[in-house]
Motif scaffolding. Sequence first.
Motif, mmCIF file in Angstrom:
data_model
loop_
_atom_site.group_PDB
_atom_site.id
_atom_site.type_symbol
_atom_site.label_atom_id
_atom_site.label_comp_id
_atom_site.label_asym_id
_atom_site.label_seq_id
_atom_site.Cartn_x
_atom_site.Cartn_y
_atom_site.Cartn_z
ATOM 1 N N PRO A 130 0.815 -1.211 0.000
ATOM 2 C CA PRO A 130 0.000 0.000 0.000
ATOM 3 C C PRO A 130 0.859 1.275 0.000
ATOM 4 O O PRO A 130 0.519 2.246 -0.684
ATOM 5 N N GLN A 131 1.988 1.249 0.712
ATOM 6 C CA GLN A 131 2.873 2.415 0.731
ATOM 7 C C GLN A 131 3.407 2.721 -0.662
ATOM 8 O O GLN A 131 3.458 3.884 -1.077
ATOM 9 N N ILE A 169 -1.448 6.802 5.757
ATOM 10 C CA ILE A 169 -1.578 8.221 6.084
ATOM 11 C C ILE A 169 -0.320 8.922 5.594
ATOM 12 O O ILE A 169 0.802 8.489 5.876
ATOM 13 N N TYR A 170 -0.511 10.004 4.860
ATOM 14 C CA TYR A 170 0.590 10.725 4.231
ATOM 15 C C TYR A 170 0.515 12.190 4.632
ATOM 16 O O TYR A 170 -0.416 12.899 4.265
ATOM 17 N N GLU A 171 1.501 12.624 5.417
ATOM 18 C CA GLU A 171 1.606 14.027 5.807
ATOM 19 C C GLU A 171 2.578 14.692 4.835
ATOM 20 O O GLU A 171 3.701 14.228 4.656
ATOM 21 N N THR A 224 -3.223 13.286 4.228
ATOM 22 C CA THR A 224 -4.043 12.556 3.279
ATOM 23 C C THR A 224 -4.157 11.111 3.758
ATOM 24 O O THR A 224 -3.158 10.499 4.125
ATOM 25 N N VAL A 225 -5.369 10.601 3.760
ATOM 26 C CA VAL A 225 -5.630 9.235 4.196
ATOM 27 C C VAL A 225 -6.098 8.433 2.982
ATOM 28 O O VAL A 225 -7.006 8.855 2.263
ATOM 29 N N LEU A 262 6.025 12.519 5.958
ATOM 30 C CA LEU A 262 5.843 11.273 6.673
ATOM 31 C C LEU A 262 4.739 10.423 6.037
ATOM 32 O O LEU A 262 3.663 10.933 5.732
ATOM 33 N N LEU A 263 5.035 9.141 5.854
ATOM 34 C CA LEU A 263 4.049 8.203 5.343
ATOM 35 C C LEU A 263 3.998 7.025 6.323
ATOM 36 O O LEU A 263 5.031 6.426 6.625
ATOM 37 N N VAL A 264 2.809 6.762 6.843
ATOM 38 C CA VAL A 264 2.628 5.708 7.839
ATOM 39 C C VAL A 264 1.536 4.762 7.339
ATOM 40 O O VAL A 264 0.492 5.222 6.870
#
Length: 160
Positions: A16-17, A91-93, A112-113, A82-84
């Motif tokens: 997914p990342q 979740i991508y900040e 962004t989710v 940041l991507l978690v």
Amino acid sequence: MRADPIEPTTSTAATPQAVVRGLWAALAQRDWEAVQPFLDDSCIYLDVPYGPALAARGPADIVKRIKVGFEPLASYTNHDGLLVADGEHVIYEHSERWEWPSGEVAVLPFVTVHTVVDGKVTLWKDYWDSATLVGSAPATWMEELAAADTSWVYDATGVV
């Protein structure tokens, strides 16, 4: 900002990342044809500040929706952050820099989710402060938005 290039991939074997990074690499280039394969046919895009009644659904309509904001810009830059991930949820900040031909500039912090299933984004929600954009945009920008193509509108009320 990332120093290494992000290679777009829509393989169902991709994490997914990787899918989200590929989507954003294509979006940063404003490569609309490259954006669409990352999106599931039933994907919903929700610009959270404007609510679910102004969502878009499906790759073609999501691209139409995004182009409403991006097409008038002289320049667009996505600043990676940041991507978690937690399973299929990513979740991508990040932040975006929007520049208009008339010289106005907006720097917009985003979270962004995404939900990614079988290598495709099925839900994309952008969280940001619309007052920052409206306060930085040219005076005519809201009028131009009001006159833009809205064939993409999908009412996702009760769905997201």
